[in-house]
Every structure is written in structure tokens, then in C-alpha cells.
Design an enzyme around this catalytic site. Structure first.
Site, PDB file in Angstrom:
ATOM      1  N   LYS A  56      12.064 -73.597  59.861  1.00  0.00           N
ATOM      2  CA  LYS A  56      13.483 -73.230  59.897  1.00  0.00           C
ATOM      3  C   LYS A  56      14.032 -73.359  61.321  1.00  0.00           C
ATOM      4  O   LYS A  56      15.169 -73.789  61.516  1.00  0.00           O
ATOM      5  CB  LYS A  56      13.680 -71.805  59.378  1.00  0.00           C
ATOM      6  N   ALA A  72      13.537 -66.497  60.303  1.00  0.00           N
ATOM      7  CA  ALA A  72      12.519 -65.637  59.683  1.00  0.00           C
ATOM      8  C   ALA A  72      12.219 -66.119  58.276  1.00  0.00           C
ATOM      9  O   ALA A  72      13.015 -66.836  57.658  1.00  0.00           O
ATOM     10  CB  ALA A  72      12.995 -64.189  59.645  1.00  0.00           C
ATOM     11  N   ASP A  73      11.064 -65.713  57.784  1.00  0.00           N
ATOM     12  CA  ASP A  73      10.706 -65.981  56.399  1.00  0.00           C
ATOM     13  C   ASP A  73       9.838 -64.830  55.897  1.00  0.00           C
ATOM     14  O   ASP A  73       9.041 -64.275  56.657  1.00  0.00           O
ATOM     15  CB  ASP A  73       9.956 -67.308  56.253  1.00  0.00           C
ATOM     16  N   THR A  74      10.009 -64.501  54.623  1.00  0.00           N
ATOM     17  CA  THR A  74       9.255 -63.424  53.996  1.00  0.00           C
ATOM     18  C   THR A  74       8.564 -63.948  52.746  1.00  0.00           C
ATOM     19  O   THR A  74       9.174 -64.685  51.971  1.00  0.00           O
ATOM     20  CB  THR A  74      10.188 -62.254  53.613  1.00  0.00           C
TER      21      THR A  74
END
Length: 192
Positions: A56, A72-74
Site C-alpha cells: 500500500k 496499514a493492513d489488518t
């Protein structure tokens, strides 16, 4: 507090991440990045979530210059299975049914880049979440409302009915919402 003359950008579609970042008292702008959130066979969850945050960032850096950018990534992990956002309502029902009565892990990775100094920090947080046993009706009603569709693991802990699915957590609450605030705050202090 974070003090900088540079513009700060949050490259995220998530309204939850925007709300969390506002809690830090930071002035920031928002734009979204479109990236493919694919999971590679055999990839460790930490490596997976860091890779997604970095992918990203590579897209985000092309959109703005000389600024500080946050991505961010979850992901949710049940056993060894990585679970992202549901693809449709049937998938959301399957995901929630699989999490019912079990403990899963939530990983969020973030990437902070200062384009002026080329400082970059990539970090992550892991939180264990225990679900109570859910009824089929609870799952169906929750999915029918549409809330699970943009959330990893098909639920939100913060401000909708998904909050009552969670019996307990071990770790950072904000991580489950989508940004581990303490780690992110410390990272921003280091790059500014």
C-alpha cells in the site's frame, strides 16, 4: 505530541483508522489506495500483514511527495488460516461461524514513511480475541445489516453489534479496531 511542518497523510479507506488517528490530535489528510490483498500459501501472518502494508505504501508514495504517509493492513488468523474481508454475505456468515466460540488472532501492520528524510518504520501488533458462542440468528442479522463487509474477520469490535461477539481480548484493543495507537504514535515521533 507530534509536531511537524510536513503534511501527514493516512492512505486508507477505513473510517475506523481515521477516527483512531484523530485521537492522537494530528492534523492529517486522507486518500485511499487500491491494492490487491492476497495471501500467499505458507506465508507467516506477520510477514503477510507487513507485506500488505508495504505494498500500500508503494502505491501511496506515488500520490504525494515530501510528506509523511501512513498505511496499514489488518488480518485475522484462525489456526493457520488467514482471513481478510468477506467477499460476500455468504462468506461473512462462514467466517463468523468459524470464529464462534474460538480464539483467533488479529494482526495489524503499519508503515510510516517520511519522504523528506527517507525514514521508514514498519511494525505490527498482535492481539488475541476470544468469541463467545454465536447463534445462527445473531450471525444472520449482523450480516444482513452489512456491517461485516469491509472488515477483516467480518466483524467490528468498536461500535456495532459485533462488539457483543467478543468475550475477551489479550493485547491492544486499538489493534483490533485497525491501528495499534501506541506503536503508531511512537513511530510517528521517530520519523518527524
Amino acid at each position: 505530541m507530534i509536531k511537524t511542518n510536513q503534511k501527514i497523510y493516512l492512505a486508507s479507506k477505513s473510517p475506523r483508522r481515521r477516527k483512531l488517528l484523530k485521537q492522537l490530535g494530528i492534523n492529517f489528510n486522507v486518500f485511499s489506495v487500491n491494492s490487491v490483498e492476497d495471501f500467499l500459501d505458507g506465508e507467516h501472518p506477520v510477514e503477510c500483514v507487513k507485506r500488505l502494508a508495504l505494498e500500500k505504501m508503494e502505491i501511496a508514495k506515488k500520490r504525494v511527495g515530501q510528506s509523511i504517509i501512513i498505511t496499514a493492513d489488518t488480518i485475522v488468523v484462525l489456526g493457520k488460516k488467514v482471513i481478510g474481508k468477506p467477499t460476500n454475505k455468504i462468506d461473512a456468515i462462514k467466517i463468523l461461524s468459524s470464529l464462534s466460540g474460538k480464539v483467533h488472532k488479529v494482526y495489524t501492520s503499519f508503515c510510516v514513511v517520511n519522504q523528506k528524510t527517507n525514514k521508514i518504520i514498519v511494525d505490527y501488533e498482535k492481539t488475541e480475541v476470544e468469541f463467545r458462542m454465536l447463534t445462527k440468528d445473531e450471525i444472520a442479522d449482523y450480516v444482513k445489516g452489512g456491517s461485516p463487509m469491509d472488515k477483516a474477520g467480518a466483524y467490528g469490535i468498536q461500535d456495532d453489534f459485533g462488539a457483543v461477539f467478543v468475550e475477551r481480548i489479550n493485547g491492544c484493543y486499538y489493534n483490533v479496531v485497525g491501528l495499534p495507537l501506541t506503536k503508531l504514535y511512537n513511530a510517528l515521533r521517530k520519523v518527524t
